[in-house]
Design a protein around this motif. Structure first.
Motif, PDB file in Angstrom:
ATOM      1  N   PHE A   1       0.849  -1.197   0.000  1.00 23.93           N
ATOM      2  CA  PHE A   1       0.000   0.000   0.000  1.00 23.93           C
ATOM      3  C   PHE A   1       0.884   1.245   0.000  1.00 23.93           C
ATOM      4  N   VAL A   2       1.012   1.859  -1.169  1.00 21.81           N
ATOM      5  CA  VAL A   2       1.980   2.941  -1.345  1.00 21.81           C
ATOM      6  C   VAL A   2       1.364   4.293  -0.968  1.00 21.81           C
ATOM      7  N   ALA A   3       0.205   4.582  -1.499  1.00 22.70           N
ATOM      8  CA  ALA A   3      -0.484   5.860  -1.236  1.00 22.70           C
ATOM      9  C   ALA A   3      -1.949   5.629  -1.584  1.00 22.70           C
ATOM     10  N   TYR A   4      -2.796   6.624  -1.336  1.00 28.13           N
ATOM     11  CA  TYR A   4      -4.218   6.445  -1.648  1.00 28.13           C
ATOM     12  C   TYR A   4      -4.385   6.065  -3.126  1.00 28.13           C
ATOM     13  N   GLY A   5      -5.035   4.964  -3.399  1.00 29.52           N
ATOM     14  CA  GLY A   5      -5.279   4.531  -4.786  1.00 29.52           C
ATOM     15  C   GLY A   5      -4.035   4.046  -5.506  1.00 29.52           C
ATOM     16  N   LYS A   6      -2.920   3.917  -4.807  1.00 31.75           N
ATOM     17  CA  LYS A   6      -1.684   3.462  -5.477  1.00 31.75           C
ATOM     18  C   LYS A   6      -1.094   2.279  -4.706  1.00 31.75           C
ATOM     19  N   GLN A   7      -0.976   1.164  -5.420  1.00 33.44           N
ATOM     20  CA  GLN A   7      -0.390  -0.016  -4.802  1.00 33.44           C
ATOM     21  C   GLN A   7       0.885  -0.395  -5.559  1.00 33.44           C
ATOM     22  N   ASP A   8       1.745  -1.172  -4.905  1.00 33.65           N
ATOM     23  CA  ASP A   8       2.976  -1.620  -5.553  1.00 33.65           C
ATOM     24  C   ASP A   8       2.640  -2.809  -6.458  1.00 33.65           C
ATOM     25  N   ARG A   9       2.047  -2.497  -7.605  1.00 36.21           N
ATOM     26  CA  ARG A   9       1.630  -3.542  -8.556  1.00 36.21           C
ATOM     27  C   ARG A   9       1.890  -2.990  -9.943  1.00 36.21           C
ATOM     28  N   THR A  10       2.732  -3.667 -10.719  1.00 31.03           N
ATOM     29  CA  THR A  10       3.104  -3.145 -12.031  1.00 31.03           C
ATOM     30  C   THR A  10       2.082  -3.611 -13.071  1.00 31.03           C
ATOM     31  N   GLU A  11       2.179  -3.056 -14.253  1.00 31.03           N
ATOM     32  CA  GLU A  11       1.251  -3.436 -15.339  1.00 31.03           C
ATOM     33  C   GLU A  11       1.318  -4.931 -15.597  1.00 31.03           C
TER      34      GLU A  11
END
Ligand code: FAD
Ligand code: FES
Ligand code: FES
Length: 493
Positions: free
Chosen positions: A341-351
């Motif tokens: 969980f990196v930031a709101y709406g942003k996860q450590d998941r690549t394309e």
């Protein structure tokens, strides 16, 4: 490669080829079949008026699953039999559940009634290890709302119709249904549409990895209990959908001696026994997770991947020290769940990367766990705040602590300052907890929204940490146990 979504309906095979990928089961029923007994109330999984039952085989067993047709994609019925309220009567004789709802005066305006009937029809067919009692019925209907009748007559109807073994015409044909569903099942990939617009349901991890690598702009769907609302409430068109519900092995639970590994597609309902075996608080947390209809299809993977700051499983699993496994193509990587969980709406998941599983360590000697959900309504409500705590004790002192909260920041987040301040604190000496309680105010700057004010969230976080320390320290009183069932669990152990 199969080109049609296929399910059973009233003994016939239905095949859907040319459909919008986002077609909901409710729209299929009402607009295509004109089977309008199934109602649309909220169109967001809350009221249960749209409840239908999927009869399907899970791990070789025939199950009757209540689901919200309003946010379930028609493609998610693939391989199942769809049963609606119109199907229950046996000729002129209403189903025992319908009979009892009528006799006990369990219906007034009737709008909610088909949904209640279907929820109770699923209960009627559920396996039971203990006699049915009111609390159990309440759990089964927590996902159904009635504005006029009140729930007592509905619960009475459930108790009088669902207490014995199932003996309706469906039970009489369970063997035939199993055979028909087996004939329907295949291990082929499903792909409905073309390269620009499709509903796909790969059957293996390899097929999923390849398809997602080729279409990293597709939306992955687990249970669609979040994605369904993007369709019905945000009116998104979502041209490419990859449903994970047919991927072999992605719904597996591996119960190891030191850890339990949940595949991304393990539903909340299926996860309950393994989570409750780690700690009873996890079982209670999951019992209060949405209602039966949502828990039946919503997945552990979806609850993590959506990155919601108020998702219930992430704080609990973070406090336990869970690790997440991601996969892209045939490459896999593991990371601590909190780092996802990196930031709101942003996860450590690549394309092109997807959540494959989450490994949750069991508690070891001297480790104690507590978690508490705070919501405006006790059942079927999203958390305003959620706190989870793991303390490793050295006698009466806290050697180490892992503390995570939901609803307190833009992501599920550890309270690292409070954790550090708790090291060495004495459970028998409340004054020694104060630095940790105060540190929570520096760990988090919560927001005010419709669920709670920032000030309330700050206060409740402190109260939950104090509650966990009191309970683990063994000085709990009934007043400190307002949220949770710990005293029952402890008394029986
Ligand atoms: C009425 C109602 C009540 C609810 N109550 C609660 C509650 O009490 N507590 C709570 O925490 N939540 C609650 N929710 C939210 C929701 O049910 C959960 O977040 C659920 O776990 C989502 O899982 P899903 O499989 O349905 O996800 P989906 O809707 O299928 O997907 C959610 C997101 O995750 C992505 N995704 C899904 N699976 C993967 C994967 N394997 N890899 C990568 N990305 C993936 C999707 O693309 C999407 O972005 C509720 C929702 C409703 C409608
Ligand atoms: S219409 Fe309310 S839950 Fe589906
Ligand atoms: S009978 Fe009217 S909403 Fe339930």
């Amino acid at each position: 490669m199969r080109k049609e979504i296929t399910f059973l309906r009233r003994g016939q095979i239905v095949q859907l080829g040319d459909i919008a990928p986002t077609l909901t089961l409710l729209d299929y029923l009402r607009l295509t079949e004109h089977a309008v007994g199934t109602k649309e109330g909220c169109a967001e999984g809350d009221c249960g008026a749209c409840t239908v039952v999927l009869r399907k085989t899970v791990n070789g067993r025939l199950v009757y699953q209540p689901v919200n047709a309003c946010i379930l994609l028609a493609g998610q019925a693939d391989g199942a039999e769809v049963i609606t309220v119109e199907d229950l009567a046996d000729g002129a004789a209403p189903h025992p559940v319908q009979q009892q709802i009528a006799q006990q005066h369990g219906s007034q305006c009737g709008f909610c009634t088909p949904g209640f009937v279907m929820a109770l029809f699923a209960l009627y067919h559920a396996e039971r290890s203990a006699p049915l009692e009111r609390g159990k019925v309440n759990d089964w209907i927590a996902g159904n709302l009635c504005r006029c009748t009140g729930y007592r007559p509905i619960v009475d109807a459930a108790l009088s119709s669902c207490s014995g073994a199932a003996a309706d015409r469906f039970a009489a044909r369970d063997k035939d249904a199993t055979a028909a569903l087996r004939a329907l099942a295949g291990d082929d990939d499903l792909f409905v549409g073309d390269d620009t617009r499709f509903f796909a349901a790969p059957a293996s991890i390899e097929a999923l990895a390849n398809l997602y690598a080729a279409h990293s702009d597709a939306v992955l769907v687990g249970g669609a209990t979040d994605v369904g609302l993007w369709i019905t409430k945000k009116l998104q068109t979502l041209p490419k959908i990859i449903w994970l519900g047919r991927v072999r092995g992605l719904d597996a639970i591996e119960d190891g001696p030191d850890a339990v590994t949940f595949g991304a597609m393990v539903s909340h309902e299926a996860a309950i026994p393994s989570l409750a075996a780690i700690d009873p608080d996890l079982g209670e947390l999951m019992r209060r997770f949405a209602g039966k209809q949502i828990r039946t299809v919503g997945t552990i993977g979806g609850n993590i991947a959506n990155g919601s700051p108020i998702g219930d499983t992430p704080p609990a699993l973070i406090a336990l020290g869970a690790r997440l496994r991601l996969q892209k193509g045939d490459a896999q990587r593991d990371l601590a769940l909190e780092d996802f969980f990196v930031a709101y709406g942003k996860q450590d998941r690549t394309e092109g990367e997807f959540v494959r599983s989450v490994e949750v360590p069991r508690l070891r000697a001297k480790e104690h766990f507590r978690c508490y959900k705070i919501s405006k309504r006790f059942d079927q409500d999203i958390s305003a705040a959620m706190g989870a705590f793991k303390f490793t004790l050295d006698g009466s002192r806290v050697a180490t602590a892992r503390i995570a909260f939901g609803g307190m920041a833009a992501t599920p987040k550890r309270a690292r300052l409070a954790e550090a301040a708790l090291a060495g604190a004495d459970l028998a000496n409340e004054a020694s907890w104060q630095p940790a309680l105060s540190a929570l105010a520096r760990d988090f700057t919560p927001i005010t929204d419709q669920r709670a004010s920032a000030a309330y969230r700050g206060d409740v976080a402190q109260a939950l940490l104090r509650k966990a320390l009191v309970e683990v320290g063994g000085t709990a009183t009934p007043q400190t146990r307002v949220v949770g069932i710990r005293e029952t669990a402890d008394a029986s152990s």
